[in-house]
Design a protein around this motif. Structure first.
Motif, PDB file in Angstrom:
ATOM      1  N   HIS A  37      -2.925   8.310  -2.588  1.00  0.00           N
ATOM      2  CA  HIS A  37      -2.673   6.256  -2.652  1.00  0.00           C
ATOM      3  C   HIS A  37      -2.814   5.997  -0.703  1.00  0.00           C
ATOM      4  O   HIS A  37      -2.787   6.642  -0.197  1.00  0.00           O
ATOM      5  N   ILE A  46       0.164  -4.358  -2.253  1.00  0.00           N
ATOM      6  CA  ILE A  46      -0.199  -3.403  -2.744  1.00  0.00           C
ATOM      7  C   ILE A  46      -0.998  -1.456  -2.713  1.00  0.00           C
ATOM      8  O   ILE A  46      -1.541  -1.391  -1.491  1.00  0.00           O
ATOM      9  N   TYR A  48      -3.007   1.851  -3.754  1.00  0.00           N
ATOM     10  CA  TYR A  48      -4.042   1.941  -4.565  1.00  0.00           C
ATOM     11  C   TYR A  48      -3.791   3.038  -4.425  1.00  0.00           C
ATOM     12  O   TYR A  48      -3.654   4.448  -4.302  1.00  0.00           O
ATOM     13  N   GLU A  49      -3.719   3.328  -5.739  1.00  0.00           N
ATOM     14  CA  GLU A  49      -4.007   5.077  -6.407  1.00  0.00           C
ATOM     15  C   GLU A  49      -5.866   5.253  -6.289  1.00  0.00           C
ATOM     16  O   GLU A  49      -6.262   4.608  -6.635  1.00  0.00           O
ATOM     17  N   GLY A  66      -6.910   3.394 -10.291  1.00  0.00           N
ATOM     18  CA  GLY A  66      -5.191   2.302 -10.476  1.00  0.00           C
ATOM     19  C   GLY A  66      -4.858   1.494  -9.181  1.00  0.00           C
ATOM     20  O   GLY A  66      -5.336   1.853  -8.138  1.00  0.00           O
ATOM     21  N   SER A  67      -3.670   0.802  -9.705  1.00  0.00           N
ATOM     22  CA  SER A  67      -3.385   0.246  -9.102  1.00  0.00           C
ATOM     23  C   SER A  67      -2.099  -1.038  -9.138  1.00  0.00           C
ATOM     24  O   SER A  67      -2.167  -0.946 -10.087  1.00  0.00           O
ATOM     25  N   GLN A  68      -1.338  -0.896  -7.718  1.00  0.00           N
ATOM     26  CA  GLN A  68       0.290  -1.829  -7.946  1.00  0.00           C
ATOM     27  C   GLN A  68       0.329  -2.166  -7.883  1.00  0.00           C
ATOM     28  O   GLN A  68       0.693  -1.875  -6.517  1.00  0.00           O
ATOM     29  N   ILE A  69       0.971  -3.407  -7.382  1.00  0.00           N
ATOM     30  CA  ILE A  69       2.531  -4.272  -6.983  1.00  0.00           C
ATOM     31  C   ILE A  69       3.422  -3.205  -6.148  1.00  0.00           C
ATOM     32  O   ILE A  69       4.454  -3.103  -7.157  1.00  0.00           O
ATOM     33  N   LYS A  70       3.911  -2.506  -4.896  1.00  0.00           N
ATOM     34  CA  LYS A  70       4.893  -2.057  -4.696  1.00  0.00           C
ATOM     35  C   LYS A  70       5.308  -2.148  -3.079  1.00  0.00           C
ATOM     36  O   LYS A  70       4.744  -1.242  -2.385  1.00  0.00           O
TER      37      LYS A  70
END
Length: 223
Positions: A37, A46, A48-49, A66-70
């Motif tokens: 990550h 954000i 990112y993976e 992938g990615s996500q708001i975390k």
């Protein structure tokens, strides 16, 4: 580390060398196919993976998965007004204050602060980067300075003050802003000015160093 900060995070693919290469290969012993990550300083919200696609002697290559708001931060906010002390003492506790969840530190040049002390916020942020990657926090502690205690209190009239008194901080107390003195405490003039503020002490017979007091209050309020 929970994640790694890299200014290329967000790209379809990239590679790392040097210190990050050594950490991934030698310290973590990651292999091709493993997931790592990353966050980018441009937008720390954000996560990112990336998948490791190639490892050689000097570099590690990644492809985005992938990615996500975390966002990872404390559920509460604590603004510490901290009368300036030696920078070495500040730097030693900054990682812990970050992990505990302090949101902001205002450094104040009080009467007993050494005026020659210069605060290097860029260095502070580099220290925080290492801590944040370890604990997972996604936002930096915010820093600012005030040349005089009165300037801060006039702007933030709700600040509560740690000092010698009979009022012990209740275990269930909720503070959003707290003022902590430097080594030697507040001057007589400052105490006279602060007497209209809510003043408290911690429930201990020991005299705490300034940095110990900041740690104790942050832990009590945020954890």
């Amino acid at each position: 580390m929970i994640y790694i900060i890299n200014n290329e995070a967000g790209s379809e693919s990239f590679h790392v060398r040097g210190e990050q290469h050594r950490y991934i290969v030698k310290a973590r012993r990651q292999e091709v196919g493993d997931i790592i990550h990353f966050r980018n300083l441009d937008d720390m919200k954000i996560l990112y993976e990336y998948e490791i696609t190639e490892i050689d002697v000097r570099s590690v290559s990644f492809t985005i998965v992938g990615s996500q708001i975390k966002e990872v931060k404390s559920k509460k906010e604590l603004h510490v007004a901290w009368c300036v002390i030696d920078t070495n003492s500040i730097e030693k506790v900054l990682p812990s204050l970050s992990e505990i969840g302090v949101s902001r530190i205002s450094f104040i040049y009080c009467d007993r602060s050494q005026r020659k002390i210069k605060l290097d916020f860029k260095r502070f942020e580099r220290i925080l980067e290492a801590s944040m990657q370890q604990c997972g926090r996604s936002d930096f502690i915010k820093f600012d300075t005030y040349n005089h205690l009165k300037d801060f209190v006039v702007e933030y009239q709700d600040v509560k003050v740690l000092d010698l008194c009979e009022n012990i901080l209740d275990k269930s107390a909720e503070l959003q802003r707290v003022l902590v003195g430097c080594e030697g405490g507040f001057s007589d003039e400052e105490r006279e000015f602060l007497k209209t503020q809510e003043i408290f002490r911690l429930d201990t017979p020991m005299v705490l160093r300034s940095q110990s007091a900041v740690m104790a209050i942050a832990s009590k309020i945020l954890l």
